[in-house]
Design an enzyme around this catalytic site. Sequence first.
Site, PDB file in Angstrom:
ATOM      1  CD  GLN A  60      -2.460  -0.917  -0.094  1.00 27.41           C
ATOM      2  OE1 GLN A  60      -2.824   0.247  -0.615  1.00 27.41           O
ATOM      3  NE2 GLN A  60      -3.943  -1.571  -0.170  1.00 27.41           N
ATOM      4  CB  SER A  61       4.342   2.006  -1.517  1.00 29.51           C
ATOM      5  OG  SER A  61       5.494   2.961  -1.390  1.00 29.51           O
ATOM      6  CG  ASN A  62       0.944   6.520   0.529  1.00 24.40           C
ATOM      7  OD1 ASN A  62      -0.421   6.336   0.201  1.00 24.40           O
ATOM      8  ND2 ASN A  62       1.343   7.000   1.847  1.00 24.40           N
ATOM      9  CB  ALA A  66       4.759   2.104  -4.863  1.00 25.69           C
TER      10      ALA A  66
END
Length: 349
Positions: free
Chosen positions: A82-84, A86
């Site tokens: 859930q990386s912002n 990325a």
Amino acid sequence: MNKEEIENLFNGIPRVNLGFFPTPLYKAERISEELGINLYLKRDDITGPSVFGGNKIRKLEFLLGDAIKKGATHIITYGATQSNHAMQTAIASNILGLKPILYLSALVYNEGDLRSNLFLDSILDAEIHIIDLESGMTDDDGEEIGIKMAEEREKELLKEGKKAYEIPGGGSTNIGSLGFAKGFLELVGQVEEQEIGKIDYIFATAGSGGTLAGILAGRAIANCDCKVIGMGVSPKDENYVKRVISLANEGLRLLDNSKKVEKEGFVVDDSYAGKGYEIPSKEASNAIKYFARKEGIFLDPVYTGKAMAGLLDYVKKGIIPQNSNVIFWHTGGTTALFAENEIVGKLSD
């Protein structure tokens, strides 16, 4: 510094235009009155270029400028599922005609039920590699595995006559930090325009460190004596503080600026991180609901909710004196409100 002087300072550094700047500096009127401080939000949650913008866009303007200068065709980066960072890298890469390749550690992952940023990554047609973590493994462990996988992918691309540009998780490099050095100078201009007066405190999340490094570099350039508080979203140690300061000074050197960042006026506090990264806390959930119900502004459970929980507690304990001018750097990440239940926590009561 005026806008022309700021632009001239960064003229020698490759950069692309991605965000909608300046982002607003907004006073939270009701909460300010209730807390007895002057609380302003630097609204990087609406950085653009999409509705899912956030603070990483500032870094990516410089990182992808460097990538294009070096002839990249593909962009490789890392993070949790859930990386912002990325997701925003995928957005920015698409705008510039670059192919995003993401290596994502499955801290929380339900195969077949793509949500939030991972769902957006899929819509953006990023090349996604999910790294399953065995019991006890961390996001850092996953990134190490991802780096090894990426090395093989880079070799494949080279054979095809293509070139990958690698960005570490969070975009936290000396080049990336320049985005927030520039952002700090943008903030100083807004403070002057709005006749706010002296900035006493700046609160921001402490994640991979690039955001804080840029803020500190910008503070040095502007000769601002405000105190910077980095609220850790996971456990941090003294080595983390040293790394942030080192990144800040490396960024200043890129600008040929003789200023130097020291530890004075800079604190990292991880006591509001709860049980760890992407694990919700009661205090963060309360801060999210408080802000939504008082100001109609959403925070997120991974980053800004925890940082705001710390700020509110500082006020309650008197660490922040009454009538102080406080800037909260809203770094975005509200897509996490639509992530898996393990990340969101209990927010609906």
